[in-house]
Every structure is written in structure tokens, then in C-alpha cells.
Design a protein around this motif. Structure first.
Motif, mmCIF file in Angstrom:
data_model
loop_
_atom_site.group_PDB
_atom_site.id
_atom_site.type_symbol
_atom_site.label_atom_id
_atom_site.label_comp_id
_atom_site.label_asym_id
_atom_site.label_seq_id
_atom_site.Cartn_x
_atom_site.Cartn_y
_atom_site.Cartn_z
ATOM 1 N N SER A 16 0.737 -1.211 0.001
ATOM 2 C CA SER A 16 0.113 -0.070 -0.038
ATOM 3 C C SER A 16 0.916 1.217 0.154
ATOM 4 C CB SER A 16 -0.928 0.154 1.219
ATOM 5 O OG SER A 16 -1.683 1.193 1.125
ATOM 6 N N TYR A 42 -6.074 -0.097 -7.513
ATOM 7 C CA TYR A 42 -5.368 -1.459 -7.021
ATOM 8 C C TYR A 42 -4.946 -2.109 -8.282
ATOM 9 C CZ TYR A 42 -4.542 -5.575 -4.303
ATOM 10 O OH TYR A 42 -4.309 -6.627 -3.543
ATOM 11 N N ASP A 60 -2.787 3.969 -0.868
ATOM 12 C CA ASP A 60 -3.303 4.265 0.371
ATOM 13 C C ASP A 60 -3.916 5.518 0.308
ATOM 14 O OD1 ASP A 60 -1.400 6.257 0.806
ATOM 15 O OD2 ASP A 60 -0.490 5.401 2.465
ATOM 16 N N SER A 64 -7.134 4.000 4.702
ATOM 17 C CA SER A 64 -6.660 3.032 4.391
ATOM 18 C C SER A 64 -6.417 2.273 5.795
ATOM 19 C CB SER A 64 -5.263 3.062 3.909
ATOM 20 O OG SER A 64 -5.596 3.800 2.498
#
Length: 121
Positions: A16, A42, A60, A64
Motif C-alpha cells: 500500500s 489497485y 493508500d 486505508s
């Protein structure tokens, strides 16, 4: 073997980052990973040979559950494993939630504050 009969080997990882595009380029160039971007937040990554995804790189931001790298371990029962982690001094970070077609996931911090992921039913 774990208490529930599953091999404790890592089953998935997530990276992340505050700059997911930069992170994707970095790891792709470093390891030659095949990157399949799902959306702006993602991407799935696999070995250079393009095999099955082994992890993901995400964006993030507010809300997150973590920044950095988290390794996920497969367990038979996410709720049971999370409760055991908490009884041993871990702290819940991300409540169990469904993963479409993959079962469920959760994340906890170990006693040193390291995030650890769980995958299972």
C-alpha cells in the motif's frame, strides 16, 4: 501446521503506497512482475512469467488500514484466527470482510505493531 491445519506459508501480499503508480513501476522494474491494473486504486501482480497473481499494489489514503507491505496467511476461519491473535496480544486493525470469490480477509497488528493479514472462510 497451524492450529487449524493450514500451512502457515504466506498466501498473498499487499503493498500500500501513497503513490500506487510509482510503486507499481518500481516493483515491476525491480522484479519484472506482470502488473494488471484493475483501477486507479489497485493492481494485481504476478511473477514475470505472467502466472497467477501472488499479491497486489494499492493506493493508500484516508481510511486505508495500513501503508507498507502486509503479508497474508491462509487460515480455515478468519474470525477464530483473529480472536486468537487478539488473545495473544495482537490488535485488530481491519475487521473481517468478504473478498469476492476468495472468502474473507482481516488484518491485525502483532504485538510489535506489524500488520499481518488473514485469508480464509
Amino acid at each position: 501446521m497451524t492450529l487449524d491445519g493450514h500451512d502457515p506459508a504466506p498466501a498473498w501480499f499487499d503493498v500500500s503506497s501513497p503513490d500506487a503508480a510509482r510503486a507499481r513501476r518500481f516493483y515491476q522494474d525491480l522484479f519484472g512482475w506482470t502488473v494488471h491494473v484493475l483501477d486507479d486504486t489497485y493492481a494485481l501482480v504476478a511473477a514475470a512469467d505472467g502466472g497467477e497473481p501472488a499479491g497486489g499494489i494499492g493506493q493508500d489514503g484516508p481510511g486505508s488500514p495500513y501503508t507498507g507491505i502486509v503479508v497474508y496467511f491462509r487460515v480455515a476461519d478468519v474470525d477464530e484466527a483473529l480472536a486468537r491473535a487478539e488473545a495473544l496480544g495482537g490488535k485488530r486493525r481491519l475487521d473481517p470482510r468478504p473478498l469476492p470469490g476468495q472468502g474473507r480477509m482481516a488484518v491485525f497488528d502483532d504485538p510489535d505493531g506489524n500488520p499481518v493479514g488473514l485469508l480464509g472462510a
